[in-house]
Design a protein around this motif. Sequence first.
Motif, short mmCIF file in Angstrom:
data_model
loop_
_atom_site.label_atom_id
_atom_site.label_comp_id
_atom_site.label_asym_id
_atom_site.label_seq_id
_atom_site.Cartn_x
_atom_site.Cartn_y
_atom_site.Cartn_z
N VAL A 39 43.78 -93.62 44.63
CA VAL A 39 42.99 -92.63 43.90
C VAL A 39 43.13 -92.81 42.38
N LEU A 40 44.20 -93.46 41.94
CA LEU A 40 44.49 -93.53 40.51
C LEU A 40 43.37 -94.19 39.71
N GLY A 41 42.83 -95.31 40.21
CA GLY A 41 41.81 -96.02 39.46
C GLY A 41 40.56 -95.19 39.23
N GLY A 42 40.05 -94.55 40.27
CA GLY A 42 38.86 -93.71 40.11
C GLY A 42 39.11 -92.50 39.23
N THR A 43 40.33 -91.97 39.29
CA THR A 43 40.66 -90.81 38.45
C THR A 43 40.64 -91.18 36.98
N VAL A 44 41.21 -92.34 36.63
CA VAL A 44 41.23 -92.77 35.23
C VAL A 44 39.81 -93.02 34.73
N ASP A 45 38.96 -93.66 35.55
CA ASP A 45 37.58 -93.91 35.14
C ASP A 45 36.82 -92.60 34.93
N ALA A 46 37.01 -91.66 35.85
CA ALA A 46 36.32 -90.37 35.71
C ALA A 46 36.81 -89.62 34.47
N PHE A 47 38.08 -89.72 34.19
CA PHE A 47 38.61 -89.03 33.01
C PHE A 47 38.07 -89.65 31.72
N ARG A 48 38.05 -90.96 31.64
CA ARG A 48 37.54 -91.61 30.43
C ARG A 48 36.06 -91.28 30.22
N SER A 49 35.31 -91.25 31.30
CA SER A 49 33.89 -90.92 31.18
C SER A 49 33.69 -89.50 30.66
N ALA A 50 34.48 -88.55 31.14
CA ALA A 50 34.34 -87.17 30.68
C ALA A 50 34.92 -86.97 29.29
N ALA A 51 35.92 -87.78 28.91
CA ALA A 51 36.56 -87.60 27.60
C ALA A 51 35.69 -88.08 26.45
N ARG A 52 34.65 -88.86 26.71
CA ARG A 52 33.78 -89.32 25.63
C ARG A 52 33.03 -88.17 24.97
N ASP A 53 32.81 -87.09 25.69
CA ASP A 53 32.04 -85.96 25.16
C ASP A 53 32.92 -84.96 24.41
N THR A 54 34.20 -85.27 24.24
CA THR A 54 35.10 -84.37 23.52
C THR A 54 35.32 -84.87 22.10
N SER A 55 36.03 -84.08 21.34
CA SER A 55 36.35 -84.45 19.96
C SER A 55 37.64 -85.23 19.84
N ALA A 56 38.20 -85.68 20.95
CA ALA A 56 39.48 -86.40 20.94
C ALA A 56 39.27 -87.83 20.44
N SER A 57 40.29 -88.35 19.81
CA SER A 57 40.25 -89.73 19.32
C SER A 57 40.59 -90.69 20.46
N PRO A 58 40.25 -91.98 20.31
CA PRO A 58 40.61 -92.95 21.36
C PRO A 58 42.11 -93.01 21.62
N GLU A 59 42.92 -92.82 20.60
CA GLU A 59 44.38 -92.84 20.80
C GLU A 59 44.83 -91.67 21.67
N GLN A 60 44.26 -90.51 21.45
CA GLN A 60 44.62 -89.35 22.27
C GLN A 60 44.17 -89.53 23.72
N ILE A 61 43.01 -90.13 23.90
CA ILE A 61 42.54 -90.40 25.26
C ILE A 61 43.46 -91.39 25.96
N ASP A 62 43.88 -92.43 25.24
CA ASP A 62 44.80 -93.40 25.84
C ASP A 62 46.14 -92.77 26.19
N ASP A 63 46.61 -91.85 25.35
CA ASP A 63 47.88 -91.19 25.64
C ASP A 63 47.80 -90.36 26.93
N VAL A 64 46.70 -89.66 27.13
CA VAL A 64 46.56 -88.86 28.35
C VAL A 64 46.40 -89.78 29.56
N VAL A 65 45.69 -90.90 29.39
CA VAL A 65 45.56 -91.85 30.49
C VAL A 65 46.93 -92.42 30.87
N THR A 66 47.75 -92.71 29.88
CA THR A 66 49.11 -93.19 30.17
C THR A 66 49.90 -92.13 30.92
N LEU A 67 49.72 -90.88 30.54
CA LEU A 67 50.41 -89.80 31.24
C LEU A 67 49.95 -89.70 32.69
N ILE A 68 48.67 -89.85 32.93
CA ILE A 68 48.15 -89.78 34.30
C ILE A 68 48.72 -90.92 35.14
#
Length: 225
Positions: A39-68
């Motif tokens: 499930v991990l691979g699909g979860t990371v892809d879905a999270f990155r796709s949804a995170a593009r519409d936020t005000s978060a920076s790429p570094e913050q997105i990568d940090d949350v992906v690392t946490l996941i």
Amino acid sequence: MSYPESAPARRPAAVLSAATVLVVMAAAALAYAVVDLVVLGGTVDAFRSAARDTSASPEQIDDVVTLIRASAVLSAVVAVLSAPLLAGLALGLLAGRNGVRVATWVVCGLGLLAGCCSVAVVVGERAAPLRLGSGEQALAELLGLVGDAYPSWWIPLNAGVSVAQGLGYLVVAVLLALPAASRWFGRHRTTTPTAPPTFTPAPPMFTPVPHQPPSAPPAPPYPPR
């Protein structure tokens, strides 16, 4: 001299049931680890796709992906390590080792505590979402997307696994505490046969003296000159 061994006592149903529950829990732990990594691979892809519409920076997105990813890998490692432990406890119980019975109680207590904590975390996340300050609004948006990135059945599955795990440990602990199980483990505490006592004859009170021939009579003195 050999002595005939007594016939081994039949395992009570409580011990067999406890070992069976442990084996089932070990198999379920391995299955959970596999599903978690799939499930991990699909979860990371879905999270990155949804995170593009936020005000978060790429570094913050990568940090949350690392946490996941770290959370998923840690859960899988714990599940894989617990599988052989539970299987080993089951084999030790079937062999009638009282020390394994005590170790199983310790593992059941720790597992029950971990299951309760997991359920509490899942319920707490749903009842009271994490709230951050205004300066961390982007991170708050990202963390709010983590739960939605997983499949819809994933979080209920985790809650169900945690509840089933806690109940399994509780059932095993109760089964091993039944009188039939206690009597059976008590019969296996001393399995080494004791040697029959040996008797040493007491020493005689008087030691016989061997017969000796009489000595020759002394020679007569020389006659005076």
